[in-house]
Design an enzyme around this catalytic site. Structure first.
Site, PDB file in Angstrom:
ATOM      1  CG  ASP A  18      49.748  53.197  56.159  1.00  0.00           C
ATOM      2  OD1 ASP A  18      49.302  52.183  56.729  1.00  0.00           O
ATOM      3  OD2 ASP A  18      49.878  54.290  56.747  1.00  0.00           O
ATOM      4  CB  SER A  19      45.149  53.010  56.535  1.00  0.00           C
ATOM      5  OG  SER A  19      46.032  53.227  57.619  1.00  0.00           O
ATOM      6  CB  CYS A  81      48.462  49.325  56.530  1.00  0.00           C
ATOM      7  SG  CYS A  81      47.094  49.410  57.685  1.00  0.00           S
ATOM      8  CD  GLU A 160      46.778  60.573  60.912  1.00  0.00           C
ATOM      9  OE1 GLU A 160      46.289  61.448  60.194  1.00  0.00           O
ATOM     10  OE2 GLU A 160      47.537  59.686  60.489  1.00  0.00           O
ATOM     11  CB  CYS A 193      50.387  50.714  64.971  1.00  0.00           C
ATOM     12  SG  CYS A 193      49.455  52.087  64.256  1.00  0.00           S
ATOM     13  CG  HIS A 195      49.993  56.402  62.828  1.00  0.00           C
ATOM     14  ND1 HIS A 195      49.679  55.606  61.756  1.00  0.00           N
ATOM     15  CD2 HIS A 195      49.404  57.607  62.586  1.00  0.00           C
ATOM     16  CE1 HIS A 195      48.922  56.281  60.910  1.00  0.00           C
ATOM     17  NE2 HIS A 195      48.742  57.495  61.395  1.00  0.00           N
TER      18      HIS A 195
END
Ligand code: DGL
Length: 277
Positions: A18-19, A81, A160, A193, A195
């Protein structure tokens, strides 16, 4: 297509890329559905976000990550990702020496299973790059589903920051949802996504106050179930716990601290990597 040796009594080693930290939600689902595998997780935290980058850059970064994971022994790599799955995977899959699994097709399949009324579009929430690629639109169309695609660039930094149940995040989510449903009423919401599963309760509440009851789907579980069909020998728990190794391209300490929230499991140690070399 490359394949993983089946019938082997050895534990397969699955790489997850993943990023950043978000793909740990996919690792969590993999651990649940494939407890008989070992795992390498690589988060390109130094270069996150991918969601605002070009296809060329994302493909280059993803190719380097796959090489690294393969070099450490991964026999199959899951591109957790969504942005890399949408933009890089189609180019990398053809030449890969090991199987690469993305999250877009399993996500579209999960949307199909969750949708009662296929005349209503699926609302896909994703990064700018994923939306611009229309990868989910194409994958959903293969299942006879139409889509509304909405880029939600502010949600990644809010997650984040740990603001998964914060009034500001709620307000931002409501603005995005209101804009997204201005032209049509969706039958389901697909979290496109890594997140967004962390925002699932908040998004579900906001969506339901706007639209009434609506299924909210993420591709993590669908992806894990897809990998299970490729590695059925890893579906059963064995006496040994899965070995987990974590790599990050920026602060291992931050990865450890934030990553535990995504994985819902302690992260013992993280190795710092430089993907440029
Ligand atoms: N991992 C990305 C995705 O799922 C989100 C974070 C980023 O933009 O790098 O699209």
């Amino acid at each position: 297509m490359s394949s993983v040796a089946s019938g082997s009594t050895e534990r397969p080693c699955i790489g997850v890329f993943d990023s950043g930290f978000g793909g740990l939600t996919v690792l969590r689902a993999l651990l649940q559905h494939l407890p008989g595998a070992d795992y390498l997780y690589l988060g390109d935290t130094a270069r996150l976000p991918y969601g605002s980058k070009s296809a060329e850059t994302i493909t280059r970064y993803t190719a380097a990550a796959i090489r690294t994971l393969t070099g450490h022994g991964a026999q199959l790599v899951v591109i957790a990702c969504n942005t890399a799955s949408a933009l890089a995977l189609p180019h990398l899959q053809a030449n890969s020496i090991i199987p690469l699994v993305g999250v877009i097709q399993p996500g579209a399949q999960a949307a199909k299973l969750a949708t009662k009324d296929t005349s209503q579009p699926i609302l896909v929430l994703a990064t700018e790059a994923t939306v611009a690629s229309h990868a989910y639109q194409q994958a959903c169309a293969e299942h006879g589903l139409s889509t509304l695609e909405k880029a939600c660039p502010l949600l990644v930094p809010l997650v984040e920051e740990g603001w998964t149940d914060h009034p500001v995040t709620r307000q931002v989510a409501e603005i995005y949802l209101n804009e997204a449903v201005a032209t049509a009423r969706p039958g389901a919401i697909l979290l496109g996504c890594t997140h967004y599963p962390l925002l699932r309760p908040l998004l579900q509440r906001s969506a339901e106050s706007l639209l009434g009851p609506i299924p909210v789907i993420d591709s993590a579980e669908a992806t894990a179930l897809h990998v299970q069909t490729m590695l059925p020998q890893a579906a059963h728990a064995s006496p040994a716990q899965p070995a987990l190794r974590f790599f990050a391209t920026d602060s291992p300490q931050k990865f450890q601290r934030l990553g535990q929230r995504f994985l819902a499991h302690p992260i013992e140690s993280v190795t710092l990597l430089d993907l440029d070399t």
